[in-house]
Design a protein around this motif. Structure first.
Motif, PDB file in Angstrom:
ATOM      1  N   PHE A 217      46.788 -92.756  17.048  1.00  0.00           N
ATOM      2  CA  PHE A 217      46.727 -93.124  15.537  1.00  0.00           C
ATOM      3  C   PHE A 217      48.178 -93.388  14.888  1.00  0.00           C
ATOM      4  O   PHE A 217      48.795 -92.372  14.290  1.00  0.00           O
ATOM      5  N   GLN A 218      48.816 -94.573  15.204  1.00  0.00           N
ATOM      6  CA  GLN A 218      49.850 -94.868  14.585  1.00  0.00           C
ATOM      7  C   GLN A 218      49.711 -95.038  13.168  1.00  0.00           C
ATOM      8  O   GLN A 218      48.653 -95.372  12.633  1.00  0.00           O
ATOM      9  N   VAL A 219      50.806 -95.009  12.408  1.00  0.00           N
ATOM     10  CA  VAL A 219      50.883 -95.284  10.956  1.00  0.00           C
ATOM     11  C   VAL A 219      50.406 -96.579  10.556  1.00  0.00           C
ATOM     12  O   VAL A 219      49.807 -96.607   9.542  1.00  0.00           O
ATOM     13  N   ASP A 220      50.898 -97.574  11.362  1.00  0.00           N
ATOM     14  CA  ASP A 220      50.604 -99.090  11.047  1.00  0.00           C
ATOM     15  C   ASP A 220      48.956 -99.037  11.632  1.00  0.00           C
ATOM     16  O   ASP A 220      48.536 -99.362  12.608  1.00  0.00           O
ATOM     17  N   GLY A 221      47.909 -99.075  10.551  1.00  0.00           N
ATOM     18  CA  GLY A 221      46.616 -99.351  11.243  1.00  0.00           C
ATOM     19  C   GLY A 221      45.925 -98.288  11.013  1.00  0.00           C
ATOM     20  O   GLY A 221      44.298 -98.166  10.835  1.00  0.00           O
TER      21      GLY A 221
END
Length: 429
Positions: A217-221
């Motif tokens: 769960f990357q911050v981008d997206g």
């Protein structure tokens, strides 16, 4: 004849229950599904042999199903009954009953090999949250361990041996799946830790899972998911710090929380993420507040406070005040006016923020007596706000009973202390 009617009744009643459930007619669905459950139990008691599948009425004799296949289809239909009943009870807020039916459904899906790994894992993980809310940590851990093991099957094509293994996992407890679940459970204790070392072992396991989740769960997206995971990481440090006896090391653990939360908050647009922004403001304020208390406790052990310790205490107190004020400002209307009556979901946080700010101003160390008097006056104003608000809104008292009692004491004590300080200042004015 009766068994034939029951056999037909189970299938049709079940289908009607599922149909009404999908139409969100929950009470009607409950009636049909509970009837289907009762018919199944009656059929199994009176007959017990697998009934004809409805599709067999249109098959030639040589195409008829085997007893094993009939049994599998009949049991699968009953599992669907339990699955939808679990959802119905959830909608009706019969939480305990919903959890029982969810557990039975998951068990039967494994037993009869009728599940999709990802869906099964999600349902098991959701069930774990019910057990967690009941403080049934062993059961919650078991659900999460099973979810992890089954989720790892996603994308695999099960062989006959795999299916047999799944069945043994439930019936006999000797399969690879059962061993994998047990191995997963052994990684973390399900009882309360009693000291720092036990807490640290649990912390390290939790931190490992947090890191795995962050990678996905990357911050981008995945902004919301990523922030929730960072908050979980912060919570792990907060709980671990509770077990640390050394105040300096405890303070460093809270500093780790600050270091992971502040950058996220700085990049967050409160216009789009107001709720998360408020959560981070309050958590950052609480963390600085805790660090200030620890520095005060460390300073109390010294014969005399040095300038470095005083500066650190004041800096931490001011940062805590800053974030509490940011939280309170977020509650103001577009005209920057603080609400006369707070909504239920922000009542306690807002009152606690006011109380903590009052206490923080009282903790600020000032060499200048006039500045000290100003801080005491500001502290009094915040304590008074809490007392006045609860007098005007008696329903708020339950949310802040302890804080209200202490605030009333301070509202009575502070004016006297301020008068004494003014008396000392008079010769110099």
């Amino acid at each position: 004849m009766i068994s034939k009617l029951l056999e037909s009744g189970v299938e049709h009643t079940n289908n009607l229950g599922i149909l009404w459930s999908e139409r969100d007619e929950i009470k009607t669905a409950q009636t049909y599904l509970e009837s289907a459950e009762a018919l199944y139990n009656q059929y199994m008691k009176e007959d017990g042999n697998p009934p004809l599948d409805p599709s067999e009425h249109f098959m030639a004799e040589e195409e008829k199903l085997t007893d094993q296949e009939r049994s599998k289809r009949f049991e699968k239909a009953y599992t669907h009954t339990l699955y939808y009943l679990a959802q119905v009870y959830q909608h009706l807020e019969m939480i305990e009953k919903a959890a029982q039916y969810c557990h039975t459904t998951l068990k039967r899906q494994l037993e009869y090999c009728g599940y999709y790994p990802v869906e099964w894992a999600l349902n098991a993980a959701t069930l774990s949250q019910y057990y967690l809310s009941k403080q049934c940590f062993m059961e919650s851990r078991h659900c999460l361990a099973a979810a992890s093991v089954i989720f790892s099957q996603a994308g695999q094509v099960p062989s006959t041996e795999d299916k047999n293994g799944r069945k043994k996992a439930v019936l006999f407890g000797t399969s690879d799946i059962c061993d994998s679940v047990l191995a997963m459970e052994e990684k973390v204790s399900s009882v309360y830790p009693l000291d720092f070392q036990e807490a640290r072992e649990i912390f390290l396991v939790g931190q490992n899972y947090v890191q795995e989740a962050k990678e996905f769960f990357q911050v981008d997206g995945y902004v919301t998911d990523h922030i929730e995971i960072v908050q979980d990481h912060s919570a792990l440090f907060k709980v671990l710090a509770f077990f640390e006896e050394d105040y300096e090391r405890r303070c460093k653990m809270h500093k780790r929380r600050i270091d992971m939360l502040e950058p996220i908050y700085a990049d967050l647009n409160p216009q789009y993420y107001l709720l998360i922004s408020r959560q981070l403001q309050f958590e950052l304020a609480d963390t600085y507040y805790e660090m200030m208390d620890l520095k005060v406790a460390i300073g109390n052990r010294l014969e005399e406070l040095d300038s470095h310790t005083i500066k650190k205490i004041n800096s931490l107190a001011q940062l805590a005040i800053k974030y509490y004020e940011l939280f309170l400002d977020s509650l103001r209307n577009p005209d920057k006016v603080f609400p006369e009556k707070l909504e239920e979901d922000v009542l306690r946080p807002a009152m606690v923020a006011k109380f903590h700010i009052a206490r923080l101003y009282g903790k600020l160390i000032a060499s200048d007596s006039k500045k000290q008097l100003e801080n005491m006056q500001t502290s009094l104003e915040y304590y008074t706000f809490l007392v006045d608000y609860c007098e005007k809104h008696p329903d708020a008292v339950r949310a802040v009973e302890t804080e209200l009692e202490l605030s009333k004491e301070m509202v009575g004590l502070l004016p006297t202390r301020m008068e004494r300080l003014r008396a000392k200042l008079c010769p110099f004015i």
